[in-house]
Design an enzyme around this catalytic site. Sequence first.
Site, PDB file in Angstrom:
ATOM      1  N   ASP A   1       7.711  -2.162  -8.053  1.00  0.00           N
ATOM      2  CA  ASP A   1       7.234  -1.509  -9.277  1.00  0.00           C
ATOM      3  C   ASP A   1       8.389  -1.503 -10.275  1.00  0.00           C
ATOM      4  OD1 ASP A   1       8.994   0.432  -8.432  1.00  0.00           O
ATOM      5  OD2 ASP A   1       7.457   1.888  -7.880  1.00  0.00           O
TER       6      ASP A   1
ATOM      7  N   ASP B   1       6.902   0.059 -17.689  1.00  0.00           N
ATOM      8  CA  ASP B   1       5.701   0.699 -18.220  1.00  0.00           C
ATOM      9  C   ASP B   1       5.927   2.204 -18.347  1.00  0.00           C
ATOM     10  OD1 ASP B   1       5.968   0.911 -15.482  1.00  0.00           O
ATOM     11  OD2 ASP B   1       3.837   0.834 -15.041  1.00  0.00           O
TER      12      ASP B   1
ATOM     13  N   CYS C   1      -9.327   6.028  19.220  1.00  0.00           N
ATOM     14  CA  CYS C   1      -8.800   4.741  18.763  1.00  0.00           C
ATOM     15  C   CYS C   1      -8.266   3.984  19.965  1.00  0.00           C
ATOM     16  CB  CYS C   1      -7.670   4.990  17.758  1.00  0.00           C
ATOM     17  SG  CYS C   1      -6.747   3.529  17.278  1.00  0.00           S
TER      18      CYS C   1
END
Length: 532
Positions: free
Chosen positions: A89, A124, A277
């Site tokens: 990022d 950003d 699981c």
Amino acid sequence: VISLFEITSSDLLGRKGIIQTKKGPIHTPAFVPVVHPEFSKNFIDVKKFHSKFNIDFIITSSYILKKRFGDESINLHDLTGFQGPIMTDSGAYQSLVYGEIEFTPQSVVEFQENIGSDFAVPLDIPVALIDSYPKAKKKTLETIKRSKNLPNLVSNDDTHWVAPIQGGRFLDLVERSAKQLSQVNLYKMFAIGSVVEIMKNYQYDTLIDIILTAKKFLDPSKPVHLFGAGHPSMFPFIVAAGCDTFDSAAYALYAQEGRYLTNTQTFLLSELDEFPCNCPVCSSLTPSTLREMAKPERMRCLATHNLYVCQTEIMNIRRAISSGTLWSLLESRSRVHPNLKKGYDVLLKHSRQLVSTSPSTKKKGLFFVSSSDIVRPEVLLHYDRINQLKFKKPKLLLISLLDNENIELYEFFKKIKSIIMDNDELIKNYEIWILTGFYGIIPLEIGEVFPLSQSVFSHSLTNEQLTKTILKTLDFIENQSFSDVYLIGDLNRFLQILPKIKSKINFKGYSLSTSLDSIQNISSILNLIIKG
Ligand SMILES: [Zn+2]
């Protein structure tokens, strides 16, 4: 130039395909684990991510890297131990939260290029949930401006650049970002940001709205990433809304808190008496042995299981896309939690948008189990098709199955066809339509077109929906010019509605059972009708 993104199948806005990179293929949709850039700081051996977990693509934080190494010369792949493609990022999000490090658009580009990032993001400015509209707008416009300037800053083409789509909950800003950055050719991929807090607050409806808005305006040939995807229960919704890859740190963050993930839920290790699981961790341990382990080892085991769960859910989603059953997967997941239902409802509301990318034929039949299935893309496509058909025969036979939704359409069409085939008068002068709850009108001649006779129904439409289907049908018939309209089947619903509306149609009704066993009765009625 070979295409970066090859799509092999799609369902809703979900796309199964491959993003080709020099470091190896990324199979989409892809779950992208967030890893600590320093190998030793991870619970799980990142070197084994690919061989053991089938993970193609990881993401790590520029902020941590910059903080730890500054301007030292480092290589991302050596440092993390991962040899496949790595995304970084821009570091902007953490630098906003924690400050300390100076980032400039130029330094962010140079830094990511120098460390060997395969997919990198220009500097950003994420929008926070509390930001007012003017503040969000200012941030978004600045992100757009910087992102458009990126071609002036890059120095090589080894790094794929990813365009950050900001705007947060303000959909017009998301639209603006998507439109503007779709025009910059340099970008190989898009990434939707500003959703971390929205995810944390379980505002899944807002999240889906943001993704769908961005998708409307993004160049469809490029892959779309979502920053900060969280719990695996959201994965099917994120994919169905059109994200091809998305990162999540949930496997590690939940492990840290002693939390055990399943694809739909979260459990505390302390509340499990057996593992639901069969992954290598769960099949070799019991919850009580795991509870007794030292903390680092316990967290490693939990994180390993959690990672298996995330990756298994991805494989499940990929299978759903290639078999065309993503809708059913969403439907079942939406029943797990009210927040997931909210996300699902937004997808339903926008199911028109999902039509264009849903295949018109599928390998599997469709199961209609819920009233919300009435807006699934296949149904909307059917209505579009009907509206384009021209009906030229003078009379109409409408056989209503509205109270017989369990009927096997395939068998029913076959039997009705065999009756009609023997009758020249019917073939010549009568349009024959079967009226069903979910699809509305099905003209007999298209009965075998997918998915009509490959659909299996359960009685699940509401009275209101059935009434709506009848009203739509009446409307449709009024717009044709039949001299005679014959209605056959269980007519109770029609009889309840007809007196309340001003229909110009002069029905001749024949009430009878439409079950497969009594198909001979239909044959007799048809003979009666023809003889007048
Ligand atoms: Zn497990």
